[in-house]
Write a protein that holds these residues in place. Structure first.
Motif, PDB file in Angstrom:
ATOM      1  N   ASP A  45       0.871  -1.178   0.000  1.00  0.00           N
ATOM      2  CA  ASP A  45       0.000   0.000   0.000  1.00  0.00           C
ATOM      3  C   ASP A  45       0.905   1.224   0.000  1.00  0.00           C
ATOM      4  O   ASP A  45       1.579   1.519   0.982  1.00  0.00           O
ATOM      5  CB  ASP A  45      -0.908  -0.011   1.226  1.00  0.00           C
ATOM      6  CG  ASP A  45      -1.885   1.136   1.255  1.00  0.00           C
ATOM      7  OD1 ASP A  45      -1.719   2.094   0.474  1.00  0.00           O
ATOM      8  OD2 ASP A  45      -2.817   1.088   2.077  1.00  0.00           O
ATOM      9  N   MET A  46       0.892   1.953  -1.103  1.00  0.00           N
ATOM     10  CA  MET A  46       1.820   3.070  -1.283  1.00  0.00           C
ATOM     11  C   MET A  46       1.125   4.425  -1.286  1.00  0.00           C
ATOM     12  O   MET A  46       1.684   5.409  -1.779  1.00  0.00           O
ATOM     13  CB  MET A  46       2.609   2.866  -2.567  1.00  0.00           C
ATOM     14  CG  MET A  46       3.440   1.605  -2.521  1.00  0.00           C
ATOM     15  SD  MET A  46       4.458   1.460  -3.976  1.00  0.00           S
ATOM     16  CE  MET A  46       5.570   0.153  -3.454  1.00  0.00           C
ATOM     17  N   ALA A  47      -0.058   4.487  -0.716  1.00  0.00           N
ATOM     18  CA  ALA A  47      -0.811   5.754  -0.694  1.00  0.00           C
ATOM     19  C   ALA A  47      -0.027   6.860   0.000  1.00  0.00           C
ATOM     20  O   ALA A  47      -0.145   8.029  -0.364  1.00  0.00           O
ATOM     21  CB  ALA A  47      -2.162   5.554  -0.026  1.00  0.00           C
ATOM     22  N   GLY A  48       0.794   6.523   0.982  1.00  0.00           N
ATOM     23  CA  GLY A  48       1.550   7.526   1.729  1.00  0.00           C
ATOM     24  C   GLY A  48       3.000   7.646   1.314  1.00  0.00           C
ATOM     25  O   GLY A  48       3.781   8.342   1.953  1.00  0.00           O
ATOM     26  N   PRO A  79      -0.504   3.997  -5.521  1.00  0.00           N
ATOM     27  CA  PRO A  79       0.718   4.800  -5.606  1.00  0.00           C
ATOM     28  C   PRO A  79       0.407   6.233  -6.039  1.00  0.00           C
ATOM     29  O   PRO A  79      -0.497   6.463  -6.850  1.00  0.00           O
ATOM     30  CB  PRO A  79       1.550   4.074  -6.657  1.00  0.00           C
ATOM     31  CG  PRO A  79       0.553   3.403  -7.531  1.00  0.00           C
ATOM     32  CD  PRO A  79      -0.580   3.025  -6.607  1.00  0.00           C
ATOM     33  N   ARG A  80       1.148   7.167  -5.505  1.00  0.00           N
ATOM     34  CA  ARG A  80       1.033   8.568  -5.926  1.00  0.00           C
ATOM     35  C   ARG A  80       1.598   8.693  -7.341  1.00  0.00           C
ATOM     36  O   ARG A  80       2.296   7.790  -7.830  1.00  0.00           O
ATOM     37  CB  ARG A  80       1.785   9.458  -4.957  1.00  0.00           C
ATOM     38  CG  ARG A  80       1.112   9.533  -3.599  1.00  0.00           C
ATOM     39  CD  ARG A  80       1.852  10.476  -2.699  1.00  0.00           C
ATOM     40  NE  ARG A  80       1.202  10.585  -1.399  1.00  0.00           N
ATOM     41  CZ  ARG A  80       1.673  11.309  -0.419  1.00  0.00           C
ATOM     42  NH1 ARG A  80       2.795  11.989  -0.556  1.00  0.00           N
ATOM     43  NH2 ARG A  80       1.036  11.366   0.736  1.00  0.00           N
ATOM     44  N   PRO A  97       0.709  -6.265 -10.606  1.00  0.00           N
ATOM     45  CA  PRO A  97      -0.500  -5.455 -10.779  1.00  0.00           C
ATOM     46  C   PRO A  97      -0.459  -4.192  -9.916  1.00  0.00           C
ATOM     47  O   PRO A  97      -0.039  -4.227  -8.762  1.00  0.00           O
ATOM     48  CB  PRO A  97      -1.631  -6.377 -10.313  1.00  0.00           C
ATOM     49  CG  PRO A  97      -1.067  -7.752 -10.377  1.00  0.00           C
ATOM     50  CD  PRO A  97       0.403  -7.612 -10.125  1.00  0.00           C
ATOM     51  N   ILE A  98      -0.876  -3.081 -10.510  1.00  0.00           N
ATOM     52  CA  ILE A  98      -0.969  -1.816  -9.794  1.00  0.00           C
ATOM     53  C   ILE A  98      -2.441  -1.429  -9.729  1.00  0.00           C
ATOM     54  O   ILE A  98      -3.081  -1.212 -10.761  1.00  0.00           O
ATOM     55  CB  ILE A  98      -0.157  -0.709 -10.498  1.00  0.00           C
ATOM     56  CG1 ILE A  98       1.325  -1.118 -10.582  1.00  0.00           C
ATOM     57  CG2 ILE A  98      -0.310   0.608  -9.745  1.00  0.00           C
ATOM     58  CD1 ILE A  98       2.182  -0.169 -11.393  1.00  0.00           C
ATOM     59  N   HIS A  99      -2.981  -1.377  -8.514  1.00  0.00           N
ATOM     60  CA  HIS A  99      -4.390  -1.066  -8.290  1.00  0.00           C
ATOM     61  C   HIS A  99      -4.529   0.367  -7.778  1.00  0.00           C
ATOM     62  O   HIS A  99      -3.641   0.886  -7.106  1.00  0.00           O
ATOM     63  CB  HIS A  99      -4.991  -2.031  -7.262  1.00  0.00           C
ATOM     64  CG  HIS A  99      -4.845  -3.468  -7.654  1.00  0.00           C
ATOM     65  ND1 HIS A  99      -5.676  -4.072  -8.556  1.00  0.00           N
ATOM     66  CD2 HIS A  99      -3.963  -4.416  -7.266  1.00  0.00           C
ATOM     67  CE1 HIS A  99      -5.323  -5.339  -8.713  1.00  0.00           C
ATOM     68  NE2 HIS A  99      -4.276  -5.575  -7.931  1.00  0.00           N
ATOM     69  N   ASP A 100      -5.668   0.963  -8.055  1.00  0.00           N
ATOM     70  CA  ASP A 100      -5.903   2.334  -7.616  1.00  0.00           C
ATOM     71  C   ASP A 100      -6.185   2.430  -6.119  1.00  0.00           C
ATOM     72  O   ASP A 100      -5.886   3.445  -5.501  1.00  0.00           O
ATOM     73  CB  ASP A 100      -7.068   2.965  -8.388  1.00  0.00           C
ATOM     74  CG  ASP A 100      -6.687   3.220  -9.844  1.00  0.00           C
ATOM     75  OD1 ASP A 100      -5.496   3.446 -10.134  1.00  0.00           O
ATOM     76  OD2 ASP A 100      -7.595   3.198 -10.684  1.00  0.00           O
ATOM     77  N   THR A 101      -6.783   1.386  -5.534  1.00  0.00           N
ATOM     78  CA  THR A 101      -7.142   1.413  -4.120  1.00  0.00           C
ATOM     79  C   THR A 101      -6.782   0.095  -3.444  1.00  0.00           C
ATOM     80  O   THR A 101      -6.636  -0.934  -4.115  1.00  0.00           O
ATOM     81  CB  THR A 101      -8.670   1.630  -3.929  1.00  0.00           C
ATOM     82  OG1 THR A 101      -9.362   0.483  -4.436  1.00  0.00           O
ATOM     83  CG2 THR A 101      -9.144   2.894  -4.619  1.00  0.00           C
ATOM     84  N   LEU A 102      -6.703   0.127  -2.126  1.00  0.00           N
ATOM     85  CA  LEU A 102      -6.474  -1.106  -1.374  1.00  0.00           C
ATOM     86  C   LEU A 102      -7.647  -2.048  -1.555  1.00  0.00           C
ATOM     87  O   LEU A 102      -7.466  -3.262  -1.717  1.00  0.00           O
ATOM     88  CB  LEU A 102      -6.257  -0.788   0.128  1.00  0.00           C
ATOM     89  CG  LEU A 102      -6.082  -1.999   1.030  1.00  0.00           C
ATOM     90  CD1 LEU A 102      -4.922  -2.887   0.599  1.00  0.00           C
ATOM     91  CD2 LEU A 102      -5.915  -1.548   2.483  1.00  0.00           C
TER      92      LEU A 102
END
Length: 108
Positions: A45-48, A79-80, A97-102
Motif C-alpha cells: 500500500d503506497m498511498a503515503g 501509488p502517488r 499489478p498496480i491497483h488504484d485502491t487497497l
C-alpha cells in the motif's frame, strides 16, 4: 520512511509512507521477510509513499520473484503519481499489478 504490516484476509498488507530509496530499502526488505510469515500474498500500500527510486523497484521485484517461486502473489495499490510513473517507466506494471485502491487490490 515508515513501514507497517498487517494481515487483511489472506493478504499481508505492507503500508509504506515517506521516501523509498537506497537509504531505506533495508528496512523495507526486513519488513517483506516478516510479512511472508503472515502470508505469501503481499500487497504494498503506497498511498503515503512520496518518492521511490530504482532501489525501491529492486525491493518490489525481489518480492515478486520470491512470491512467484513460492506460489504467492505481489501487488501494489494507491501509488502517488511520481512513484507510479517510475513503476510504469521501468515496466513493473507488466509483472506486478498496480491497483488504484487497497479495496481493489483485496479483490473487492
Amino acid at each position: 520512511m515508515h513501514v507497517l504490516t498487517e494481515r487483511n484476509g489472506h493478504f499481508a498488507v505492507i503500508t509504506v509512507t515517506g521516501d523509498l530509496d537506497a537509504t531505506t530499502t533495508a528496512q523495507l526488505q526486513d519488513e517483506v521477510r516478516a510479512a511472508r510469515t503472515l502470508s505469501g500474498d503481499l500487497i504494498f500500500d503506497m498511498a503515503g509513499m512520496s518518492f521511490m527510486d530504482s532501489a525501491g523497484i529492486r525491493v518490489l521485484l525481489d518480492a515478486y520473484h520470491h512470491a512467484r517461486a513460492h506460489g504467492g502473489t505481489v501487488s501494489v495499490c494507491a501509488p502517488r503519481p511520481s512513484p507510479r510513473k517510475v513503476m510504469e517507466l521501468v515496466g513493473l506494471a507488466g509483472h506486478i499489478p498496480i491497483h488504484d485502491t487497497l479495496q481493489e487490490a483485496l479483490g473487492g
